[in-house]
Write a protein that holds these residues in place. Structure first.
Motif, PDB file in Angstrom:
ATOM      1  N   MET A   1       1.059  -1.142  -0.442  1.00 28.53           N
ATOM      2  CA  MET A   1       0.284  -0.266   0.006  1.00 28.53           C
ATOM      3  C   MET A   1       1.526   1.440  -0.299  1.00 28.53           C
ATOM      4  N   MET A   2       1.587   1.591   0.953  1.00 24.28           N
ATOM      5  CA  MET A   2       2.492   2.761   0.596  1.00 24.28           C
ATOM      6  C   MET A   2       3.524   2.135  -0.908  1.00 24.28           C
ATOM      7  N   ARG A   3       3.684   1.371  -1.525  1.00 20.41           N
ATOM      8  CA  ARG A   3       4.317   2.125  -2.502  1.00 20.41           C
ATOM      9  C   ARG A   3       3.215   1.835  -3.840  1.00 20.41           C
ATOM     10  N   ALA A   4       2.307   1.857  -3.461  1.00 25.63           N
ATOM     11  CA  ALA A   4       0.874   1.702  -4.967  1.00 25.63           C
ATOM     12  C   ALA A   4       1.537   1.974  -5.756  1.00 25.63           C
ATOM     13  N   GLY A   5       1.192   2.066  -6.838  1.00 27.73           N
ATOM     14  CA  GLY A   5       1.205   3.191  -7.929  1.00 27.73           C
ATOM     15  C   GLY A   5       0.168   4.070  -8.659  1.00 27.73           C
ATOM     16  N   THR A   6      -1.241   3.180  -7.786  1.00 25.37           N
ATOM     17  CA  THR A   6      -2.348   3.939  -8.229  1.00 25.37           C
ATOM     18  C   THR A   6      -3.573   3.651  -7.408  1.00 25.37           C
ATOM     19  N   PRO A   7      -4.090   4.063  -7.370  1.00 28.69           N
ATOM     20  CA  PRO A   7      -5.339   3.954  -6.508  1.00 28.69           C
ATOM     21  C   PRO A   7      -6.484   2.850  -6.107  1.00 28.69           C
ATOM     22  N   ALA A   8      -6.231   2.558  -8.082  1.00 24.67           N
ATOM     23  CA  ALA A   8      -6.866   0.386  -7.759  1.00 24.67           C
ATOM     24  C   ALA A   8      -5.928  -0.498  -7.038  1.00 24.67           C
ATOM     25  N   GLU A   9      -4.522   0.003  -7.735  1.00 25.50           N
ATOM     26  CA  GLU A   9      -3.711  -1.005  -6.926  1.00 25.50           C
ATOM     27  C   GLU A   9      -3.417  -0.504  -5.448  1.00 25.50           C
ATOM     28  N   PHE A  10      -4.288   0.453  -5.262  1.00 26.18           N
ATOM     29  CA  PHE A  10      -3.780   0.548  -3.654  1.00 26.18           C
ATOM     30  C   PHE A  10      -5.101  -0.598  -2.798  1.00 26.18           C
ATOM     31  N   GLY A  11      -6.374   0.191  -3.750  1.00 26.32           N
ATOM     32  CA  GLY A  11      -7.607  -0.681  -2.904  1.00 26.32           C
ATOM     33  C   GLY A  11      -7.398  -2.806  -3.168  1.00 26.32           C
ATOM     34  N   THR A  12      -6.355  -2.774  -3.983  1.00 25.75           N
ATOM     35  CA  THR A  12      -6.573  -4.355  -3.997  1.00 25.75           C
ATOM     36  C   THR A  12      -6.047  -5.105  -3.357  1.00 25.75           C
TER      37      THR A  12
ATOM     38  N   ASN B   1     -13.129  -2.298  -1.266  1.00 29.08           N
ATOM     39  CA  ASN B   1     -13.611  -3.300  -0.012  1.00 29.08           C
ATOM     40  C   ASN B   1     -13.854  -2.930   1.086  1.00 29.08           C
ATOM     41  N   LEU B   2     -13.933  -3.224   2.039  1.00 24.19           N
ATOM     42  CA  LEU B   2     -14.466  -3.314   3.152  1.00 24.19           C
ATOM     43  C   LEU B   2     -14.488  -1.517   3.742  1.00 24.19           C
TER      44      LEU B   2
ATOM     45  N   ILE C   1     -12.098   4.412  -3.794  1.00 24.66           N
ATOM     46  CA  ILE C   1     -10.422   5.730  -3.537  1.00 24.66           C
ATOM     47  C   ILE C   1     -10.294   6.376  -4.850  1.00 24.66           C
ATOM     48  N   THR C   2     -10.265   7.642  -4.489  1.00 28.02           N
ATOM     49  CA  THR C   2     -10.292   8.712  -5.269  1.00 28.02           C
ATOM     50  C   THR C   2      -8.747   9.264  -5.690  1.00 28.02           C
ATOM     51  N   SER C   3      -7.915   9.267  -4.869  1.00 29.50           N
ATOM     52  CA  SER C   3      -6.670   9.213  -4.771  1.00 29.50           C
ATOM     53  C   SER C   3      -5.697   9.324  -4.164  1.00 29.50           C
ATOM     54  N   LEU C   4      -4.487   9.104  -4.018  1.00 34.00           N
ATOM     55  CA  LEU C   4      -3.183   8.999  -3.688  1.00 34.00           C
ATOM     56  C   LEU C   4      -2.800   9.729  -3.336  1.00 34.00           C
ATOM     57  N   ARG C   5      -2.196  10.067  -2.191  1.00 37.09           N
ATOM     58  CA  ARG C   5      -0.987  11.795  -1.954  1.00 37.09           C
ATOM     59  C   ARG C   5       0.121  10.663  -1.144  1.00 37.09           C
ATOM     60  N   HIS C   6       1.134  11.958  -1.393  1.00 37.74           N
ATOM     61  CA  HIS C   6       2.104  11.279  -0.771  1.00 37.74           C
ATOM     62  C   HIS C   6       2.917  12.440   0.317  1.00 37.74           C
ATOM     63  N   ILE C   7       3.045  11.302   1.033  1.00 36.94           N
ATOM     64  CA  ILE C   7       3.767  11.994   2.552  1.00 36.94           C
ATOM     65  C   ILE C   7       4.976  11.587   3.007  1.00 36.94           C
TER      66      ILE C   7
ATOM     67  N   GLU D   1      11.056   9.182   3.678  1.00 36.06           N
ATOM     68  CA  GLU D   1      10.607   9.290   2.329  1.00 36.06           C
ATOM     69  C   GLU D   1       9.379   9.454   2.149  1.00 36.06           C
ATOM     70  N   SER D   2       9.087   9.109   1.189  1.00 40.84           N
ATOM     71  CA  SER D   2       7.511   9.175   0.332  1.00 40.84           C
ATOM     72  C   SER D   2       7.258   8.177  -0.207  1.00 40.84           C
ATOM     73  N   VAL D   3       5.534   8.301   1.312  1.00 43.48           N
ATOM     74  CA  VAL D   3       5.190   6.957   0.791  1.00 43.48           C
ATOM     75  C   VAL D   3       3.841   7.236   0.175  1.00 43.48           C
ATOM     76  N   GLN D   4       2.851   6.153  -0.193  1.00 44.85           N
ATOM     77  CA  GLN D   4       1.427   6.460  -0.545  1.00 44.85           C
ATOM     78  C   GLN D   4       0.062   6.396   0.691  1.00 44.85           C
TER      79      GLN D   4
END
Length: 645
Positions: free
Chosen positions: A85-96, A148-149, A154-160, A165-168
């Protein structure tokens, strides 16, 4: 991204051309700290999981090791999901990745509940099923509703920035069904609190603080973090695997400590094996010298071992396999139910059993066997072992029976002697109804001489004759029962009736001696359990002794009092007091000795026999000397108290 270099999994890859040949050479730059930490968590957990799984494979009863292995494996899998999840490139990848992260979460919850039940032996089952049911429902909803539950969308990913280092992190619409999963975690925390309180009360405070307290703290921390993150209250990545890792370390430490203690115990046992063998040999010789048989039962394996002497006592061969029901069949039918109840009571928690029983051998021989034993329980409170010894007491029982027969003979002789003293008074009591019968019969004859006799008067005379006949018969029946040679026949006895019957026997003798006999029985006395004839003999003997003590007293002082009252100690106390001179101090300690008497024509057996009868009824008989006379008191247990034994 630069055309000359690409990033993959935290590695910067750059191109170089060399010697005119076009080829790519990858130079890794500094690896991500997040990747290092989460990879180490997963690696450590997988290592611990493998070790515990191998331990369970060698000992399939070590369920705590299997649960710990699943917990560590689930933590490793969830750590990989968090890294994804912290290395996800897209919202769909994060959600999966988040959707599949609920599978190791379910595994962690199940294994944690299983560990508490298997290792701590605590925790209410309904709380465990509640947490498991809610988590399972959350897992099903995770694949059916929304992305998912946790998110409908998931509309977008934010870098923090996280750990330099930068994670999603995800931004989107929270899924209300997420409450089901959070309720399951809350139910798990309540289950862990209940389990910790149980083992604290049990006395195992170390495990209550380390395992129970650690599990509560880290599960509560991860639950609070997930609630705050998924409802958008704080903006940080999910790091529950850090809490799970700490939980794995605490539990692994406890398991390893148990393993070390077991290893140390095994080493000590091996070191003292020679000494134990010598002790066992000495114990075997001592048991054989005492002629005891030994029986050991292993409840977990359902196996029994018995010494040769024990087998001989119950008629089993040396190679015959022992079964519990087969052993019960060797017990005399009259003793079998009592022995079963005793064994069941010992297994249900009492622990000890003690009985004298009759064993019936295959040859038909019956022998008396005294058996004493103890049931040992495991940490779960279930019976583990039962150890008992048995001893042949046939000779003792035969001697006791002969002694009881002698006592019955002496008691019979005492009754005959006592009834001889009462013969004249009883003859007077019988003559009275017989005389009344004679007079009524003569009157009836006179009436019948009339030509028209008064039939109503004749019927009244016949009724009086029948009543007097029954009164004489009752007197004779009381004498017959007192003279009959018999053993104890216990049944509920009404104290008022007991005192009244004896009073009816001695009242004529008391009147002939000019002695005032007073009977006082308290109202509402409970029944006692005893043999009424033997109890009558005791009371009759004490009353006659009291009247004999008044032989030298003046007429105005000739009193015998009989009282019966509840003493408040689950017994009824009956007292016989006279107004005689009392018992000299030097004779008071010997008054119950056999053949000791102060009467010129006495045998000295009345009081010893009376005490034997009272003690056979689980009561107590004693004497007191007072300034105004002597007092003899005895107690009898009430029916409910006696049956409770």
């Amino acid at each position: 991204m630069s055309r000359r270099g690409r990033s993959f999994g935290g590695l910067d890859l750059s191109e170089k051309r060399c010697s005119g040949l076009s080829r790519r050479v990858f130079f890794p730059q500094k690896m991500s700290s997040v990747t290092i930490i989460w990879s180490m968590i997963a690696s450590a957990c997988l290592t611990l999981a493998a070790i515990s799984f191998l331990t369970w494979g060698r000992n399939r009863q070590a369920w705590a090791n299997l649960c710990f292995s699943l917990l560590a494996a689930g933590t490793a899998a969830f750590a990989f999901c968090e890294l994804g999840m912290m290395r996800a490139g897209t919202p769909a990848e994060f959600g999966t990745v988040l959707k599949w992260g609920h599978v190791p979460t379910w595994l962690i919850l199940v294994s944690l509940i299983g560990f508490a039940r298997a290792y701590l032996k605590a925790g209410r089952k309904w709380l465990a099923w509640l947490a498991l049911g809610l988590r399972t429902l959350a897992l099903v909803l995770n694949f059916l509703v929304g992305k998912n539950l946790n998110y409908r969308e998931i509309t977008s990913l934010r870098h923090i920035s996280f750990l330099g280092e930068s994670v999603q992190i995800a931004e989107g619409v929270p899924n209300p069904w997420m409450l089901v999963g959070q309720m399951s975690l809350l139910a798990l925390v309540v289950f862990l609190i209940d389990a910790s309180v149980t083992i604290w009360r049990r006395g195992d405070r170390h495990r209550a603080l380390t395992v129970g307290g650690g599990a509560i703290f880290f599960m509560f921390f991860s639950t609070v973090q997930s609630v705050l993150v998924f409802w958008g209250i704080i903006r940080i990545p999910i790091t529950a695997s850090l809490s799970f890792m700490c939980l794995v370390l605490v539990m692994g430490y406890e398991l390893s400590s148990d393993t070390l203690r077991a290893s140390e115990l095994s080493r000590r046992l091996q070191k003292s094996e020679a000494g134990l063998h010598e002790i066992e040999e000495r114990m075997r010789l001592a048991v054989e010298a005492a002629d005891f048989g030994v029986l050991i039962r292993d409840f977990s394996r359902d196996e029994m071992w018995a010494s040769d002497r024990w087998r001989a006592l119950f008629g089993f061969s040396e190679t015959e396999r022992l079964e519990l029901e087969q052993i019960f069949q060797r017990v005399h039918p009259e003793d079998r139910d009592a022995v079963r109840s005793m064994a069941e009571r010992a297994r249900s928690g009492y622990g000890f059993y003690d009985a004298d029983l009759r064993a019936v051998l295959p040859s038909g021989e019956v022998r008396w066997v005294a058996t004493r034993g103890r049931v040992e329980f495991d940490r779960a409170g279930k019976p583990a072992f039962a150890r008992s010894v048995a001893h042949d007491i046939s000779r003792q029982k035969k001697a006791e029976e002969e002694t009881q027969n002698l006592q019955r003979e002496l008691a019979h002789a005492g009754r005959v002697s006592m009834m001889g003293q009462l013969a004249s008074a009883l003859a007077h009591e019988i003559n009275q109804p017989l005389g009344a019968i004679l007079r009524n019969a003569e009157a009836a004859e006179l009436f019948m001489q009339d030509q028209s006799p008064d039939l109503d008067e004749v019927r009244a005379i016949l009724a009086d004759i029948r009543k007097d006949d029954q009164r004489a018969g009752n007197v004779i029946e009381r004498m017959r029962r007192m003279l009959k040679r018999r053993s104890l026949d216990k049944r509920p006895v009404d104290v008022r009736e007991l005192v009244g019957d004896v009073g009816a026997l001695v009242r004529s003798d008391a009147a002939a001696r000019h002695i005032k006999l007073e009977l006082t029985v308290a109202e509402g006395l409970p029944a006692v359990l005893g043999d009424p004839i033997h109890l009558q003999q005791v009371l009759l003997n004490l009353i006659v002794n009291g009247m004999d003590a008044l032989n030298g007293a003046t007429t105005g002082e000739r009193h015998v009092w009989v009282t019966a009252a509840f003493d408040g100690l689950d017994t009824v106390e009956i007292a016989v007091r006279d107004s005689g001179p009392g018992i000299p101090a030097d004779q008071l300690t010997h008054i119950f000795d056999p053949f000791f008497t102060t009467k010129a024509d006495g045998l000295g057996m009345g009081l010893p026999i009376s005490r034997t009868i009272v003690e056979a009824h689980n009561g107590r008989l004693w004497a007191e000397s007072r300034a105004d006379g002597a007092s003899f008191r005895f107690t009898l247990p009430i029916v409910q108290q006696e049956l409770a034994k």
